[in-house]
Design a protein around this motif. Structure first.
Motif, PDB file in Angstrom:
ATOM      1  N   TYR A  48     -15.419  27.814 -12.246  1.00  0.00           N
ATOM      2  CA  TYR A  48     -15.837  26.652 -11.458  1.00  0.00           C
ATOM      3  C   TYR A  48     -16.762  25.734 -12.259  1.00  0.00           C
ATOM      4  N   LEU A  49     -17.620  26.326 -13.091  1.00  0.00           N
ATOM      5  CA  LEU A  49     -18.528  25.497 -13.886  1.00  0.00           C
ATOM      6  C   LEU A  49     -17.804  24.898 -15.089  1.00  0.00           C
ATOM      7  N   SER A  50     -16.810  25.610 -15.612  1.00  0.00           N
ATOM      8  CA  SER A  50     -15.999  25.071 -16.699  1.00  0.00           C
ATOM      9  C   SER A  50     -15.228  23.838 -16.234  1.00  0.00           C
ATOM     10  N   ASN A  51     -14.698  23.905 -15.025  1.00  0.00           N
ATOM     11  CA  ASN A  51     -13.982  22.745 -14.484  1.00  0.00           C
ATOM     12  C   ASN A  51     -14.926  21.557 -14.303  1.00  0.00           C
ATOM     13  N   TRP A  52     -16.146  21.842 -13.808  1.00  0.00           N
ATOM     14  CA  TRP A  52     -17.118  20.761 -13.611  1.00  0.00           C
ATOM     15  C   TRP A  52     -17.490  20.130 -14.948  1.00  0.00           C
ATOM     16  N   THR A  53     -17.665  20.979 -15.980  1.00  0.00           N
ATOM     17  CA  THR A  53     -18.018  20.476 -17.303  1.00  0.00           C
ATOM     18  C   THR A  53     -16.883  19.639 -17.893  1.00  0.00           C
ATOM     19  N   THR A  54     -15.660  20.036 -17.623  1.00  0.00           N
ATOM     20  CA  THR A  54     -14.502  19.273 -18.110  1.00  0.00           C
ATOM     21  C   THR A  54     -14.525  17.856 -17.555  1.00  0.00           C
ATOM     22  N   GLU A  55     -14.855  17.736 -16.290  1.00  0.00           N
ATOM     23  CA  GLU A  55     -14.941  16.404 -15.685  1.00  0.00           C
ATOM     24  C   GLU A  55     -16.084  15.605 -16.301  1.00  0.00           C
ATOM     25  N   LYS A  56     -17.154  16.292 -16.624  1.00  0.00           N
ATOM     26  CA  LYS A  56     -18.285  15.615 -17.258  1.00  0.00           C
ATOM     27  C   LYS A  56     -17.878  15.066 -18.621  1.00  0.00           C
ATOM     28  N   VAL A  57     -17.132  15.849 -19.389  1.00  0.00           N
ATOM     29  CA  VAL A  57     -16.673  15.386 -20.693  1.00  0.00           C
ATOM     30  C   VAL A  57     -15.732  14.195 -20.544  1.00  0.00           C
ATOM     31  N   LYS A  58     -14.875  14.239 -19.554  1.00  0.00           N
ATOM     32  CA  LYS A  58     -13.967  13.113 -19.312  1.00  0.00           C
ATOM     33  C   LYS A  58     -14.733  11.835 -18.990  1.00  0.00           C
ATOM     34  N   SER A  59     -15.831  11.991 -18.260  1.00  0.00           N
ATOM     35  CA  SER A  59     -16.622  10.815 -17.891  1.00  0.00           C
ATOM     36  C   SER A  59     -17.294  10.174 -19.104  1.00  0.00           C
ATOM     37  N   GLU A  60     -17.348  10.904 -20.208  1.00  0.00           N
ATOM     38  CA  GLU A  60     -17.917  10.361 -21.437  1.00  0.00           C
ATOM     39  C   GLU A  60     -16.882   9.581 -22.240  1.00  0.00           C
ATOM     40  N   GLY A  61     -15.678   9.433 -21.715  1.00  0.00           N
ATOM     41  CA  GLY A  61     -14.645   8.663 -22.393  1.00  0.00           C
ATOM     42  C   GLY A  61     -13.703   9.495 -23.229  1.00  0.00           C
ATOM     43  N   VAL A  62     -13.617  10.787 -22.941  1.00  0.00           N
ATOM     44  CA  VAL A  62     -12.773  11.695 -23.723  1.00  0.00           C
ATOM     45  C   VAL A  62     -11.525  12.051 -22.924  1.00  0.00           C
ATOM     46  N   LYS A  63     -10.379  12.023 -23.607  1.00  0.00           N
ATOM     47  CA  LYS A  63      -9.129  12.467 -23.004  1.00  0.00           C
ATOM     48  C   LYS A  63      -8.992  13.967 -23.255  1.00  0.00           C
ATOM     49  N   VAL A  64      -8.983  14.755 -22.196  1.00  0.00           N
ATOM     50  CA  VAL A  64      -8.972  16.207 -22.311  1.00  0.00           C
ATOM     51  C   VAL A  64      -7.563  16.751 -22.087  1.00  0.00           C
ATOM     52  N   ILE A  65      -7.109  17.609 -22.987  1.00  0.00           N
ATOM     53  CA  ILE A  65      -5.814  18.277 -22.857  1.00  0.00           C
ATOM     54  C   ILE A  65      -6.083  19.779 -22.840  1.00  0.00           C
ATOM     55  N   SER A  66      -5.955  20.393 -21.682  1.00  0.00           N
ATOM     56  CA  SER A  66      -6.229  21.826 -21.542  1.00  0.00           C
ATOM     57  C   SER A  66      -4.945  22.644 -21.729  1.00  0.00           C
ATOM     58  N   GLU A  67      -5.118  23.952 -21.881  1.00  0.00           N
ATOM     59  CA  GLU A  67      -4.011  24.891 -22.088  1.00  0.00           C
ATOM     60  C   GLU A  67      -3.078  24.398 -23.197  1.00  0.00           C
ATOM     61  N   ALA A  68      -3.721  23.969 -24.293  1.00  0.00           N
ATOM     62  CA  ALA A  68      -2.979  23.404 -25.421  1.00  0.00           C
ATOM     63  C   ALA A  68      -2.967  24.391 -26.580  1.00  0.00           C
ATOM     64  N   LEU A  69      -1.781  24.902 -26.902  1.00  0.00           N
ATOM     65  CA  LEU A  69      -1.596  25.783 -28.045  1.00  0.00           C
ATOM     66  C   LEU A  69      -0.829  25.025 -29.125  1.00  0.00           C
ATOM     67  N   VAL A  70      -1.459  24.831 -30.273  1.00  0.00           N
ATOM     68  CA  VAL A  70      -0.866  24.026 -31.339  1.00  0.00           C
ATOM     69  C   VAL A  70       0.239  24.819 -32.030  1.00  0.00           C
ATOM     70  N   LYS A  71       1.416  24.204 -32.100  1.00  0.00           N
ATOM     71  CA  LYS A  71       2.561  24.840 -32.761  1.00  0.00           C
ATOM     72  C   LYS A  71       2.726  24.367 -34.190  1.00  0.00           C
ATOM     73  N   SER A  72       2.552  23.064 -34.418  1.00  0.00           N
ATOM     74  CA  SER A  72       2.717  22.520 -35.767  1.00  0.00           C
ATOM     75  C   SER A  72       1.976  21.198 -35.879  1.00  0.00           C
ATOM     76  N   VAL A  73       1.666  20.838 -37.129  1.00  0.00           N
ATOM     77  CA  VAL A  73       1.031  19.552 -37.429  1.00  0.00           C
ATOM     78  C   VAL A  73       1.728  18.973 -38.654  1.00  0.00           C
ATOM     79  N   VAL A  74       2.189  17.740 -38.531  1.00  0.00           N
ATOM     80  CA  VAL A  74       2.840  17.067 -39.656  1.00  0.00           C
ATOM     81  C   VAL A  74       2.260  15.669 -39.799  1.00  0.00           C
TER      82      VAL A  74
END
Length: 649
Positions: free
Chosen positions: A385-411
């Protein structure tokens, strides 16, 4: 000297032969004085005394003249050679070169074994020298060039700056130039005012605080902050990230002769080998330094994602692993010149950088993306519950948040980085910041024969932070035994301060066990901050008690009250006192619904509190430390929460 030696070799046989002839003639004259030598002409003997006296006198005069002449020649040759040798040495000394040894060479062989061969110069060819004849010595011409100094000529090029400044021995050697080393140095000098301490670091800077690199420095109004490295704390006071100015340290070459001791630093030097039995280390330039007592405080290196490492050099050039001053300067420059930055990681560092860069998103038209594999920000630490609240706080700072993101490749494609996730999502960005944890630096373990913990990493040490009888470890690289929580390894500023300080005390004979429960803190801008202690793992059962926050319940207000931007500096001195408990019943998280202005989160293991987070509650860490130290079961944690006075205005 070689020429003189050659002359002597040629004159010695003549002198020995002359001496033998003289002795024979004197013996012959004394024993057979009436006998005329068969080899002497009679005409020459007619006017001389009987017994061939005149011949012997002439022979003795001839030998004497030859001896005097040889002595004069030797003197002249030696004097001329000495002058030419001195001229050559003066010529060589006027050049810039790298000295291979601090002691004067005594032979051609010893010099050539340690000094690189110079490039050959054009010189007249010389005929091979014939073996000297006892009767006819033929010394080399007086004007001939002396051969020995030619072989001592060193190649041009400036000497290494510290090649003559490194002391060969130091009583106290500290490997690593971070917070733990500085805390140890200060502690050693406090207990032993005349101590001589040498810090060796591979960084180019003296010891400094790392927390501002991801916090306050980003909120500075000074356009030259990357050069001054001065920042304003939340309370408005300005300070430098360096613990002490350069004048605090003495020059390394003066350390051994310093009457009152001091602290010296060798920057840009990496320790590559450690000889525990010989009590010495080797630097990357092959310099060796012996020690009496040694502290290993090598910290750690940022981890990277394997998919990024395998992606190639082009992707690595557009990736920042954030740790040092150079990383802050580099990322600051990047943020002003690109359109998009993606931060991979939802922990302390990733969240702090996301909020810091988010504040710049409007001013610089910068897109800031934060992605992490957890469901919410700080998901491994905070309850859901506090992690979700913190996520919203980070978004309010102008950050685009992508959760449950597992990186497969980078090119890298068309000068853009394409991050492909395992669920098929694609993110295009200009730059990546990988904030996925820290790997303890244990490179010296192999050569030193020190044990590395297989579970937590880092050098295993005992209760006094010792790895060997005269070797201690502190900071991020130490895996220590916590008397309440078991074996641990902690990667935070306060632990570096306290463990470094204790190690320094023990290096001077204090023999104190490490009982301190270190804390850590993180700020998501000037309005939200938290301090934590013990094991704070979201997989453990938690109980949260919250209250409505006021204007005083922010990191800015807390530092304004304490007068310090690095909150643990005052906290670790254990000067704080426990406040009187409030009689107001602390409401539960459910009663406050989604209002988490300030509060206390307890982490439980077997019904015992093993970790505590103070959410926008400051200067109460000694209370939290005592709760964990007591290790008692609590039937009602609401009552325990009263100790923190979270309901006081």
């Amino acid at each position: 000297m070689l020429k003189c030696r050659t002359v002597w070799k040629k004159l010695a046989p003549l002198a020995r032969a002359s001496s033998t002839v003289c002795r024979q003639n004197v013996r012959r004259t004394g024993l057979t004085s009436r006998r005329i030598p068969a080899c002497g002409p009679v005409a020459h003997m007619s006017t001389g005394p009987a017994g061939g006296g005149r011949e012997n006198q002439l022979y003795i005069l001839l030998v004497g003249a030859a001896g005097v002449g040889g002595a004069l020649y030797t003197y002249r040759t030696v004097k001329g050679d000495s002058q030419r040798y001195q001229d050559r040495i003066d010529e060589i000394s006027s050049r810039s070169y790298k000295r291979a040894t601090a002691e004067p060479a005594t032979s051609i062989k010893s010099e050539s074994s340690v000094i690189p061969e110079p490039e050959p110069e054009a010189a007249p060819s010389q005929e091979p020298e014939a073996a000297p004849s006892p009767e006819e010595p033929s010394p080399p011409a007086p004007d001939a060039e002396v051969a020995a100094p030619e072989t001592t000529e060193l190649p041009p090029g400036g000497p290494a700056p510290d090649s003559l400044k490194v002391p060969s021995h130091t009583p106290y050697l500290l490997i690593g130039g971070g917070t733990a080393s500085f805390a140890a140095a200060r502690s050693i000098r406090a207990r032993d005012p005349g101590a001589k301490v040498l810090i060796v670091t591979d960084e180019s800077d003296p010891p400094y605080m790392r927390p501002p690199l991801s916090k306050e420095l980003w909120f500075s109004d000074d356009p030259g902050v990357t050069e001054t490295l001065r920042f304003k704390q939340w309370n408005g006071k300005e300070r430098s990230i360096y613990f002490q100015p350069p004048s605090f340290y003495i020059n390394a070459e003066e350390l051994n002769s310093a009457e009152n001791g001091g602290v010296a630093i060798l920057t840009g030097k990496k320790v590559v080998h450690m000889d525990v039995r010989g009590n010495k280390i080797k630097l990357d330039d092959d310099t060796e330094i012996s020690y009496d007592k040694c502290l290993i405080a090598t910290g750690g290196v940022p981890r990277n994602l394997q998919v990024i490492e395998r992606a190639g050099e082009e992707v690595m050039k557009k990736t920042t692993l954030f740790r040092k001053i150079e990383d802050f300067k580099s990322l600051d420059k990047v943020s002003r010149n690109v359109k998009s930055i993606t931060i991979i990681g939802g922990g302390f560092l990733g969240s702090e950088l996301a909020c810091a860069l988010g504040r710049r998103s409007t001013e610089y038209d910068l897109e800031v993306v934060q992605m992490f594999p957890e469901k919410g920000n700080m998901g491994k630490v905070l309850p859901e519950y506090l992690s979700n609240w913190t996520t919203e706080k980070v978004k309010s700072e102008g950050v685009k948040v992508i959760s449950e993101a597992l990186v497969k490749s980078v090119v890298c494609k068309d000068d853009k980085l394409e991050i492909k996730l395992k669920d098929g999502r694609l993110v295009k960005t200009d730059h990546i910041v990988a904030a996925v944890g820290l790997e303890p630096n244990v490179d010296l373990a192999k050569s030193a024969g020190l044990e590395v913990d297989s579970d937590f990493g880092g050098f295993r040490v005992n209760a006094e932070l010792q790895a060997r009888s005269n070797i201690w470890v502190a900071g991020d690289a130490a895996c220590f035994y916590d008397i309440r929580l078991g074996r641990r390894r902690v990667e935070h500023h306060d632990h570096a301060v306290v463990s470094g300080r204790l190690a320094g005390e023990n290096m001077t004979g204090a023999n104190k066990p490490y009982w301190h429960q270190s804390m850590f803190w993180s700020d998501l801008g000037p309005d939200v901050g938290y301090e934590a202690i013990g094991i704070v793992d979201s997989s453990l059962p938690t109980v949260g008690v919250f209250a409505k926050a006021t204007a005083k319940d922010t990191p800015k207000a807390a530092t304004e009250k304490s007068g310090t931007g690095i909150r643990s500096e005052s906290e670790t001195e254990e000067t704080a006192t426990s406040p009187v408990a409030s009689l107001t019943l602390a409401p539960t998280a459910e009663q406050n619904k989604d209002e988490y202005g300030k509060g206390v989160i307890f982490y439980l293991r077997d019904k015992v509190v093993v970790g505590i987070i103070l959410w926008n509650v400051f200067n109460r860490m000694p209370i939290a430390r005592k709760i964990i130290k007591d290790g008692e079961e609590h039937a009602d944690l609401n009552e325990v929460a009263k100790l923190f006075n979270i309901h006081d205005d």
